[in-house]
Design an enzyme around this catalytic site. Structure first.
Site, PDB file in Angstrom:
ATOM      1  N   ARG A  64       0.757  -1.208   0.214  1.00  0.00           N
ATOM      2  CA  ARG A  64      -0.039   0.160   0.019  1.00  0.00           C
ATOM      3  C   ARG A  64       0.854   1.224   0.058  1.00  0.00           C
ATOM      4  O   ARG A  64       0.437   2.253  -0.429  1.00  0.00           O
ATOM      5  CB  ARG A  64      -0.930   0.128   1.164  1.00  0.00           C
ATOM      6  CG  ARG A  64      -2.010   1.120   1.318  1.00  0.00           C
ATOM      7  CD  ARG A  64      -3.095   0.830   2.266  1.00  0.00           C
ATOM      8  NE  ARG A  64      -3.877   1.589   2.438  1.00  0.00           N
ATOM      9  CZ  ARG A  64      -4.173   2.644   3.458  1.00  0.00           C
ATOM     10  NH1 ARG A  64      -3.489   2.480   4.674  1.00  0.00           N
ATOM     11  NH2 ARG A  64      -5.054   3.590   3.566  1.00  0.00           N
ATOM     12  N   HIS A  68       0.168   4.346  -2.585  1.00  0.00           N
ATOM     13  CA  HIS A  68      -0.071   5.642  -2.247  1.00  0.00           C
ATOM     14  C   HIS A  68       1.047   6.516  -2.766  1.00  0.00           C
ATOM     15  O   HIS A  68       0.916   7.622  -2.832  1.00  0.00           O
ATOM     16  CB  HIS A  68      -0.338   5.395  -0.859  1.00  0.00           C
ATOM     17  CG  HIS A  68      -1.626   5.016  -0.461  1.00  0.00           C
ATOM     18  ND1 HIS A  68      -2.429   5.840   0.466  1.00  0.00           N
ATOM     19  CD2 HIS A  68      -1.989   4.071  -0.923  1.00  0.00           C
ATOM     20  CE1 HIS A  68      -3.469   5.215   0.794  1.00  0.00           C
ATOM     21  NE2 HIS A  68      -3.668   4.050  -0.216  1.00  0.00           N
ATOM     22  N   ASP A  69       2.345   6.072  -2.706  1.00  0.00           N
ATOM     23  CA  ASP A  69       3.415   6.919  -3.120  1.00  0.00           C
ATOM     24  C   ASP A  69       3.143   7.348  -4.562  1.00  0.00           C
ATOM     25  O   ASP A  69       3.229   8.468  -5.067  1.00  0.00           O
ATOM     26  CB  ASP A  69       4.812   6.101  -2.997  1.00  0.00           C
ATOM     27  CG  ASP A  69       5.896   7.115  -3.207  1.00  0.00           C
ATOM     28  OD1 ASP A  69       5.744   8.334  -3.244  1.00  0.00           O
ATOM     29  OD2 ASP A  69       6.897   6.564  -4.040  1.00  0.00           O
ATOM     30  N   VAL A  72       0.550   9.891  -5.965  1.00  0.00           N
ATOM     31  CA  VAL A  72       0.534  11.285  -5.626  1.00  0.00           C
ATOM     32  C   VAL A  72       1.897  11.734  -6.112  1.00  0.00           C
ATOM     33  O   VAL A  72       2.972  11.224  -5.486  1.00  0.00           O
ATOM     34  CB  VAL A  72       0.263  11.345  -3.974  1.00  0.00           C
ATOM     35  CG1 VAL A  72       0.414  12.855  -3.848  1.00  0.00           C
ATOM     36  CG2 VAL A  72      -1.020  10.668  -3.764  1.00  0.00           C
ATOM     37  N   SER A  78       7.544  10.736  -2.112  1.00  0.00           N
ATOM     38  CA  SER A  78       7.048  11.744  -1.227  1.00  0.00           C
ATOM     39  C   SER A  78       6.200  11.154  -0.187  1.00  0.00           C
ATOM     40  O   SER A  78       6.121  11.832   0.827  1.00  0.00           O
ATOM     41  CB  SER A  78       6.092  12.593  -2.331  1.00  0.00           C
ATOM     42  OG  SER A  78       5.175  11.641  -2.825  1.00  0.00           O
ATOM     43  N   ASN A  96      -4.199   8.414   4.673  1.00  0.00           N
ATOM     44  CA  ASN A  96      -2.817   7.723   5.240  1.00  0.00           C
ATOM     45  C   ASN A  96      -2.645   7.541   6.512  1.00  0.00           C
ATOM     46  O   ASN A  96      -2.044   6.494   7.084  1.00  0.00           O
ATOM     47  CB  ASN A  96      -1.712   8.451   4.663  1.00  0.00           C
ATOM     48  CG  ASN A  96      -1.503   8.497   3.074  1.00  0.00           C
ATOM     49  OD1 ASN A  96      -2.103   7.353   2.524  1.00  0.00           O
ATOM     50  ND2 ASN A  96      -1.119   9.339   2.419  1.00  0.00           N
ATOM     51  N   PRO A 165      -8.096   7.204  -4.405  1.00  0.00           N
ATOM     52  CA  PRO A 165      -9.329   6.785  -4.429  1.00  0.00           C
ATOM     53  C   PRO A 165      -9.967   6.237  -3.082  1.00  0.00           C
ATOM     54  O   PRO A 165      -9.131   5.428  -2.330  1.00  0.00           O
ATOM     55  CB  PRO A 165      -9.446   5.817  -5.485  1.00  0.00           C
ATOM     56  CG  PRO A 165      -8.191   4.871  -5.410  1.00  0.00           C
ATOM     57  CD  PRO A 165      -6.970   6.050  -5.014  1.00  0.00           C
ATOM     58  N   HIS A 195      -6.267  -6.199  -1.910  1.00  0.00           N
ATOM     59  CA  HIS A 195      -6.909  -6.097  -0.552  1.00  0.00           C
ATOM     60  C   HIS A 195      -7.019  -7.731   0.056  1.00  0.00           C
ATOM     61  O   HIS A 195      -7.960  -7.740   1.189  1.00  0.00           O
ATOM     62  CB  HIS A 195      -8.430  -5.486  -0.627  1.00  0.00           C
ATOM     63  CG  HIS A 195      -8.582  -3.940  -0.706  1.00  0.00           C
ATOM     64  ND1 HIS A 195      -9.500  -3.410  -1.239  1.00  0.00           N
ATOM     65  CD2 HIS A 195      -7.362  -2.971  -0.901  1.00  0.00           C
ATOM     66  CE1 HIS A 195      -9.329  -1.835  -1.177  1.00  0.00           C
ATOM     67  NE2 HIS A 195      -7.911  -1.905  -0.731  1.00  0.00           N
ATOM     68  N   THR A 196      -6.504  -8.484  -0.450  1.00  0.00           N
ATOM     69  CA  THR A 196      -6.685  -9.768   0.098  1.00  0.00           C
ATOM     70  C   THR A 196      -5.679  -9.766   1.231  1.00  0.00           C
ATOM     71  O   THR A 196      -5.787 -11.104   1.859  1.00  0.00           O
ATOM     72  CB  THR A 196      -6.124 -10.937  -1.259  1.00  0.00           C
ATOM     73  OG1 THR A 196      -6.510 -12.161  -0.592  1.00  0.00           O
ATOM     74  CG2 THR A 196      -4.594 -10.671  -1.297  1.00  0.00           C
ATOM     75  N   ASP A 256      -3.755 -14.358  -2.123  1.00  0.00           N
ATOM     76  CA  ASP A 256      -4.465 -15.359  -2.898  1.00  0.00           C
ATOM     77  C   ASP A 256      -5.825 -14.846  -3.554  1.00  0.00           C
ATOM     78  O   ASP A 256      -5.864 -13.136  -3.620  1.00  0.00           O
ATOM     79  CB  ASP A 256      -4.962 -16.468  -2.013  1.00  0.00           C
ATOM     80  CG  ASP A 256      -5.877 -16.073  -0.847  1.00  0.00           C
ATOM     81  OD1 ASP A 256      -6.509 -14.940  -0.840  1.00  0.00           O
ATOM     82  OD2 ASP A 256      -5.708 -16.541   0.162  1.00  0.00           O
TER      83      ASP A 256
END
Length: 329
Positions: A64, A68-69, A72, A78, A96, A165, A195-196, A256
Site C-alpha cells: 500500500r 499511495h506513493d 501522488v 514523497s 494515510n 481513491p 485487499h486480499t 490469494d
C-alpha cells in the site's frame, strides 16, 4: 492497396512511437544497481523478510505504501517524508494516517543500504523493491522490478484528496481515477486485489454498518452474518481510533484470490470493493480472477510494474535521500 509512400509514412510513424516509448523508459531498467550497488535488491529483501518474521501483516502495508506513493506525484518517495512545522506531509493526511504502515521497514532497508552503498539507492526504488518482495514472500512470486527512480522533495497532504481513491467511490469514479494514472478498468480490478492481505481501520467502513446512506441501517449489499461480525469488532459507540479488522477474514496474510471470492459472497469490506459487482465488465473481471489464482497473480505483478513507472524522476531530477523521512539539506 496502401501506396509505397503511405506505407513508408506509417513505418516512420511506428518507429518514432517505438523510440519515444523506449526513451521514456530508458532511465528505468532491471538491474539498475548491478554495478553501483550489486546487493541492493537482496538487502531490501532481507529487511522485508526480517520484518515479516515479526509481523506478517506489514507486507500489506508495504504494498500500500508503494501504491499511495505512486498515485501522488508519481513514484518518487514523497509518501515517506515527515511533516514539518510549516508543512503537513502526505503521510499525515486522513487518507494515510493512522492506517498507512511499513515506514520503519523502509528506514531499516535504507540504513542497511547506506552502510554498504552510501548515497546510491533511492527511497523510491526501495519502495518498489519492498512491495515486490512483500508480494513474493506472502504467496505471490518474484518478478523483475525496473529501477533508477530518484526521490522528490515535496510532500503535501492536500494532494492526497485528488489523487487517492477513497473507499466510498463507485465504479465510474474508480475507473476515472485509475485511468488518470494510465490504468485500464481491468487493471483497476486487478490492483484492487491487493485487499486480499492486511487490515483496515474501522472508520473506513462503519458507515456501511450503522447508517448507510442516512438510513440508520446497514448496507443492503453486505452479507448479514458478515455485517454482524464486523459490528462486534467495530462497536458503534467505540472511541478507539485504532480498531481494525482483517480485509480477508480467511487468509489475511496470504496473497490469494479470496478477496474476489468474498466479493461474490457479498463480503467485500469496502463499498468500493462490493461495488465492483454492479458493473457488468468489472463483475466479469471479479469472477474471472476468483477462478484463476495464477492468472490474477500474473496480472497483478504486471500491473505493479506498470504502476512503478508513474511520473518517475530520473537522471538529474530529484535527489537520492540519505534519510527517507527528510530531504537532503
Amino acid at each position: 492497396m496502401v501506396s509505397s509512400k503511405k506505407l513508408t509514412q506509417l513505418c516512420v510513424t511506428f518507429w518514432v512511437a517505438v523510440l519515444f516509448c523506449r526513451s521514456v523508459q530508458s532511465h528505468l531498467q532491471v538491474g539498475f544497481y548491478r554495478n553501483s550497488c550489486r546487493r541492493a535488491e537482496s538487502i531490501v529483501r532481507g529487511a522485508v523478510r526480517d520484518a515479516l518474521r515479526q509481523d506478517r501483516g506489514v507486507a500489506a502495508g508495504l504494498v500500500r505504501l508503494h501504491f499511495h506513493d505512486c498515485f501522488v506525484r508519481g513514484c518518487e518517495g514523497s509518501v515517506l517524508l515527515d511533516s514539518t512545522s510549516s508543512n503537513k506531509a502526505e503521510k499525515d493526511s486522513p487518507a494515510n494516517y493512522p492506517s498507512l504502515r511499513g515506514f520503519e521497514v523502509i528506514d531499516d532497508a535504507k540504513a542497511r543500504l547506506e552502510a554498504e552503498c552510501k548515497g546510491v539507492v533511492s527511497c523510491a526504488d526501495i519502495l518498489a523493491f519492498a512491495a515486490r518482495d512483500s508480494f513474493d514472500l506472502t504467496g505471490g512470486f518474484d518478478y523483475d522490478v525496473q529501477a533508477g527512480r530518484r526521490d522528490g522533495i515535496v510532500s503535501l497532504a492536500s494532494e492526497t484528496y485528488s489523487n487517492l481513491p477513497p473507499p466510498t467511490f463507485n465504479v465510474d469514479q474508480l475507473t476515472r481515477r485509475f485511468s488518470e494514472k494510465g490504468f485500464t478498468q481491468e487493471e483497476m480490478v486487478t490492483l484492487s486485489g491487493a485487499h486480499t492481505i492486511g487490515n483496515s481501520n474501522c472508520r473506513s467502513f462503519t458507515y456501511r454498518l450503522y447508517n448507510f446512506s442516512g438510513t440508520n441501517s446497514q448496507d443492503p449489499s453486505l452479507d448479514s452474518k458478515y455485517a454482524a461480525s464486523l459490528r462486534k469488532s467495530c462497536p458503534q459507540d467505540s472511541t478507539d481510533p485504532n480498531l481494525e479488522v482483517p480485509m480477508d477474514t480467511r487468509t489475511p496474510t496470504i496473497i490469494d484470490v479470496n478477496y474476489y471470492k468474498d466479493i461474490l459472497a457479498n463480503r467485500g469490506l469496502f463499498s468500493s470493493d462490493q461495488i465492483l459487482l454492479t458493473n457488468p465488465a468489472t463483475a466479469s473481471e471479479v469472477k474471472s480472477n476468483a477462478r484463476s489464482p495464477s492468472g490474477w497473480k500474473k496480472k497483478f505483478a504486471a500491473a505493479m510494474v506498470k504502476m512503478g513507472q508513474i511520473e518517475v524522476l530520473t537522471g538529474n531530477k530529484g535527489e537520492i535521500r540519505a534519510n527517507c523521512r527528510v530531504i537532503n539539506s
